[in-house]
Design a protein around this motif. Structure first.
Motif, PDB file in Angstrom:
ATOM      1  N   LEU A  64      -7.207   3.748  -3.048  1.00 28.93           N
ATOM      2  CA  LEU A  64      -7.568   2.345  -3.274  1.00 28.93           C
ATOM      3  C   LEU A  64      -7.753   1.509  -2.014  1.00 28.93           C
ATOM      4  O   LEU A  64      -8.713   0.759  -1.883  1.00 28.93           O
ATOM      5  CB  LEU A  64      -6.457   1.710  -4.117  1.00 28.93           C
ATOM      6  CG  LEU A  64      -6.843   0.487  -4.932  1.00 28.93           C
ATOM      7  CD1 LEU A  64      -7.884   0.843  -5.956  1.00 28.93           C
ATOM      8  CD2 LEU A  64      -5.605  -0.078  -5.600  1.00 28.93           C
ATOM      9  N   ALA A  91     -13.132  -4.072   0.943  1.00 25.07           N
ATOM     10  CA  ALA A  91     -12.311  -5.266   0.809  1.00 25.07           C
ATOM     11  C   ALA A  91     -10.813  -4.939   0.822  1.00 25.07           C
ATOM     12  O   ALA A  91     -10.069  -5.470   1.634  1.00 25.07           O
ATOM     13  CB  ALA A  91     -12.686  -6.023  -0.460  1.00 25.07           C
ATOM     14  N   LEU A  92     -10.390  -4.065  -0.080  1.00 22.78           N
ATOM     15  CA  LEU A  92      -8.954  -3.804  -0.160  1.00 22.78           C
ATOM     16  C   LEU A  92      -8.437  -3.137   1.102  1.00 22.78           C
ATOM     17  O   LEU A  92      -7.344  -3.442   1.569  1.00 22.78           O
ATOM     18  CB  LEU A  92      -8.630  -2.961  -1.398  1.00 22.78           C
ATOM     19  CG  LEU A  92      -8.675  -3.703  -2.732  1.00 22.78           C
ATOM     20  CD1 LEU A  92      -8.184  -2.798  -3.859  1.00 22.78           C
ATOM     21  CD2 LEU A  92      -7.847  -4.982  -2.701  1.00 22.78           C
TER      22      LEU A  92
HETATM   23  P1  ADP Z   1     -15.443  -2.238  -3.944  1.00 25.49           P
HETATM   24  O1  ADP Z   1     -15.250  -3.471  -4.768  1.00 25.49           O
HETATM   25  O2  ADP Z   1     -16.542  -2.391  -2.945  1.00 25.49           O
HETATM   26  O3  ADP Z   1     -15.521  -0.980  -4.748  1.00 25.49           O
HETATM   27  P2  ADP Z   1     -12.795  -2.816  -2.977  1.00 25.49           P
HETATM   28  O4  ADP Z   1     -12.115  -2.447  -1.713  1.00 25.49           O
HETATM   29  O5  ADP Z   1     -13.019  -4.264  -3.244  1.00 25.49           O
HETATM   30  O6  ADP Z   1     -14.161  -2.044  -2.986  1.00 25.49           O
HETATM   31  O7  ADP Z   1     -12.013  -2.184  -4.181  1.00 25.49           O
HETATM   32  C1  ADP Z   1     -11.787  -0.788  -4.171  1.00 25.49           C
HETATM   33  C2  ADP Z   1     -11.644  -0.253  -5.575  1.00 25.49           C
HETATM   34  O8  ADP Z   1     -10.434  -0.747  -6.152  1.00 25.49           O
HETATM   35  C3  ADP Z   1     -12.733  -0.679  -6.528  1.00 25.49           C
HETATM   36  O9  ADP Z   1     -13.854   0.167  -6.461  1.00 25.49           O
HETATM   37  C4  ADP Z   1     -12.019  -0.585  -7.881  1.00 25.49           C
HETATM   38  O10 ADP Z   1     -12.054   0.725  -8.355  1.00 25.49           O
HETATM   39  C5  ADP Z   1     -10.575  -0.919  -7.556  1.00 25.49           C
HETATM   40  N1  ADP Z   1     -10.216  -2.309  -7.871  1.00 25.49           N
HETATM   41  C6  ADP Z   1      -9.988  -3.321  -6.992  1.00 25.49           C
HETATM   42  N2  ADP Z   1      -9.648  -4.465  -7.610  1.00 25.49           N
HETATM   43  C7  ADP Z   1      -9.659  -4.189  -8.935  1.00 25.49           C
HETATM   44  C8  ADP Z   1      -9.382  -4.970 -10.128  1.00 25.49           C
HETATM   45  N3  ADP Z   1      -9.038  -6.280 -10.070  1.00 25.49           N
HETATM   46  N4  ADP Z   1      -9.494  -4.340 -11.329  1.00 25.49           N
HETATM   47  C9  ADP Z   1      -9.838  -3.031 -11.398  1.00 25.49           C
HETATM   48  N5  ADP Z   1     -10.105  -2.260 -10.318  1.00 25.49           N
HETATM   49  C10 ADP Z   1     -10.016  -2.810  -9.103  1.00 25.49           C
END
Ligand code: ADP
Ligand code: MG
Length: 349
Positions: A64, A91-92
């Protein structure tokens, strides 16, 4: 590696607004109909976003917060056809390098009726993992944003009010464009009680959403932007376009201040392309110019949604995805001008 990662991350998440924007977009991407944002000290101590979206599958926990981990795109060719906000998987991982990241989630297919709470280390690996009660959906918690970058952190605290104000404006953008999603935001300062910053029910029309965000008084000073059916050849040629250039490639929907009812600052201009908030400098400039030719007041309030086929926009221009490249932008600008002139003429008479 850690340092390199932090520097790169700083480029993706440079502000409080981008942090909150990325988290809200993740919730929208997850199909949430309710998003609650809780801030402590304007987000500098704590940002907590809870949604009732799909939740995160256990198989996703490990990756994640790792760079380029995304569940939203599998093939590079997919880039042309993406409809979700996120797709870079940055982002994460960035937020995790810049703050203390905790995720509490329960996936909709999880029939054990139990959630997981996962704390991540700055490198993106799992630091701890426990079971906990949770409805379906996800809560993302960020503590001490930017504290891993002392200079950035100092700057952040120094300009906290301004950054908070910008972030609220970014949230307004989502409130104005998303259909049927309830968004709330509260902030706690010092020992005070939480103050409600935003509470918008999930309305379905832009009109209702404007009233929910800014009140009916705001709406009464606005006029609806009804798109013109024809662009006069003078306007086409002003933009260097041939006589036959007008195609209905772009659909406009929105509201704008009546002449002489504008406001002094530029921060109440909201633009969306295919439901995506963006900052289109040229579009804003043309609108302000036309407005000023009818009005002695400052820039207008604008809420403008532009819909077009996906192949007419490229959203992949800047890391924050707010600068979009619009194909045949001149046609769009000509349509806008031809649309606004009769509206302002009618309102002024
Ligand atoms: P992206 O949005 O570009 O895929 P992020 O780093 O923002 O990358 O998020 C990584 C992954 O984490 C996402 O692809 C998704 O699978 C999961 N994720 C993040 N936030 C959420 C959320 N609020 N609900 C469900 N899944 C989430
Ligand atoms: Mg994302």
């Amino acid at each position: 590696r850690g340092v390199v990662h932090q520097i790169c991350s700083g480029q993706v998440i440079v502000t409080l607004s981008t942090a909150v924007k990325e988290l809200v977009e993740n919730s929208i991407d997850a199909g949430a109909t309710k998003i609650d944002i809780r801030l402590v000290e304007c987000g500098s101590k704590l940002i907590e976003i809870s949604d009732n979206g799909s939740g995160i599958e256990e198989s996703n926990f490990e990756g994640l917060a790792l760079k380029h981990h995304t569940s939203k795109i599998t093939e590079f060719e997919d880039l042309g056809s993406i409809s979700t906000f996120g797709f870079r998987g940055e982002a994460l991982s960035s937020l995790c390098a810049l703050s203390n990241l905790t995720v509490i989630t329960r996936h909709k297919d999880n029939d054990q009726k139990v959630g997981h709470k996962i704390e991540y280390a700055h490198g993106g690996t799992i630091a701890s993992r426990t079971r906990c009660a949770r409805e379906c959906g996800t809560t993302v918690i960020l503590k001490d944003l930017f504290y891993t970058l002392p200079v950035r952190h100092r700057e952040f605290i120094k300009n906290l009010k301004r950054e908070f104000h910008r972030m609220v404006n970014v949230l307004y953008g989502y409130c104005l464009v998303v259909n049927g999603v309830r968004i709330s935001c509260s902030n706690v300062v010092g020992n005070g009680r939480p103050s409600e910053v935003i509470a918008v029910p999930g309305f379905s029309t832009m009109r209702e959403r404007i009233v929910a965000v800014f009140g009916s008084k705001q709406l009464s000073s606005l006029i609806e932007i009804k798109q013109t059916d024809a662009v006069p050849s003078e306007i086409l040629s002003e933009f260097g376009l041939p006589e036959e250039a007008y195609e209905r490639k772009y659909e406009l929907e929105g509201y704008i201040s009546q002449p002489n009812q504008g406001r002094s600052s530029n921060d109440r201009q909201f633009f969306f392309i295919n439901s995506r908030p963006c900052d289109p400098a040229k579009i804003s400039r043309v609108i302000n110019e036309v407005y000023h030719s009818f009005s002695r007041s400052q820039n207008p309030f604008v809420c403008l949604h532009i819909r077009t086929n996906r192949e007419n926009v490229d959203i992949n221009v800047t890391p924050d995805k707010r600068t979009l490249y619009v194909q045949n932008e001149k046609i769009l600008l000509a349509i806008l001008k031809a649309t606004l002139i009769p509206i302002f003429t009618a309102a002024a008479s």
